[in-house]
Design a protein around this motif. Sequence first.
Motif: not given
Length: 399
Positions: A237-257
Motif C-alpha cells: 500500500a505504500s505510495e513511496k514504495e510503489r512510486a519507486e517500483n513503477v519508475m524503474i519499471v518504466d525505465l526497464v520498459r524503455n531500455d527493452l524497447s
Amino acid sequence: MKNIFTYFSNNFNQSILAFDAIEMVVCETSNCLEKAAVFLEKFKQDYRFGFLTYDLKNEIENLSSLNPDRIGFPSVGFFVPRYVVEWDKDGKQTFLKGEEDEIAKQFISNFLKQKEAQVHNKVVLIPGLSKKDYISKIEKLQEEIQYGNIYEVTFCQEFYAENSEIEPLSTYFALNRATKASFSCFVEWDGKYLLSASPERFLKREGNRLITQPIKGTAKRGATQEQDLQLKTELLASEKERAENVMIVDLVRNDLSRIAERNSVHVDELFGVYTFETVHQLISTVSATIDEKVSILEILKALFPMGSMTGAPKISAMQLIEEHETFKRGLYSGSVGYFKPNGDFDFNVIIRSILYNEESNSISCPVGGAITLKSTPEAEYEECMIKVKALKEVLFSND
C-alpha cells in the motif's frame, strides 16, 4: 590462475555447479564488453559462466569510476567449464556436461563437505559512512531531485573489513541457509570471491523472449504471523514504495524497447509482493520479444547496468552515484549468470553479498536503496541496516 568455479541455487528446486575452466576470457580495462561478447559468440554451442561488473557502464556511456576499489574483481570474466552438474529439488545429481570421473567426484565431494561445515567467523564490519554523513548525502541527492536533474537514484554505502580472513565457501553456505535467496550464487575467481544472497533477477532469455524482474520496495519481516502480514500489506500500500517500483519499471520498459520487436514489451506483473527469510520485496516482471539477430552485445548495451541499481534517468543517476558514493561498486550491482548451449541465459543482480579478496584479506558488503523525494533519510538508513543484517551475522558467528 587459481581455481575458478561458480555455483547457483534458487533455493526451491535447482542448483547448478560449473568447474574446471577449459577456455576463458578476463578483461581488466578497455573494450571488455566487446571482448566478452566475442568470447560468448565463439563458444555459443557450449555452456559459459561468468560475471559483468557494474563499472562496464563506462564502456556503454561516457562515464568513469574513480572511487577506491577494495576487492579488485576484473571488469568481466567468463569461462567454459569442463564439468556442469545440476541438482534437482529431490537432490538428484545430473552431469549436464562432462563425465563423472575421479576428478569430478573429488571436486564435488570437497564442495559438498563445505555445505554443512561449521563457521566460526569473527569479522566486524565497519561502516564506510557515519549515519550523519549518510543522511547528509541523501539530503543532497534529494536536492538534485528537486532541481529536476533526476527522479530516483539508487544510493549505496559500503560496510567493510580489513585484515580479515574467512573460509569463503562454508561462509557462503551459512549465508544461504540464513537467507534462502532465489538468485543465490558463489564465485571463486583467482583468489577473489563472491558470496551472494541475491533475491533479484537481472535478465533471463527463453528462446526469443527476454524477462527482467526489478526489485524496488523493501520491508522487514515481522516477529509474528500477524505482524508479518501487516508489514506485507503496508509495503504493497505504500505510495513511496510503489512510486519507486513503477519508475524503474518504466525505465526497464524503455531500455527493452530499444531492442524489442514492436509492441512486444509487456509488464507481466506489477507490484508483486514476495517474501524471503529476512525481508519482503516488491518485485515487478517485464518481458519483451526480440529478433534472433539481436546480439548479446546489443542486449547488454541496451539494458546494463540494470535500472534497479541506477535510477532514472539512468545516465544522470550514475553520474550522481559516482559523485556521492565513497567506493567503487565493481561486482556489486553487476551480474553473475550463465549461458546454455541453446542460447538461453539467466543472470542475477549482485546485491546482499559479501565480496572477499583472499590476498589482501579485504571484505566489502555494500547495501543501498532507491532515493526519491518521498524518501525519509532516517528510514533509508534503517532499510540499509535491515539489508546488511544477515551479512553481519554470518561474518560474526558461531554457526
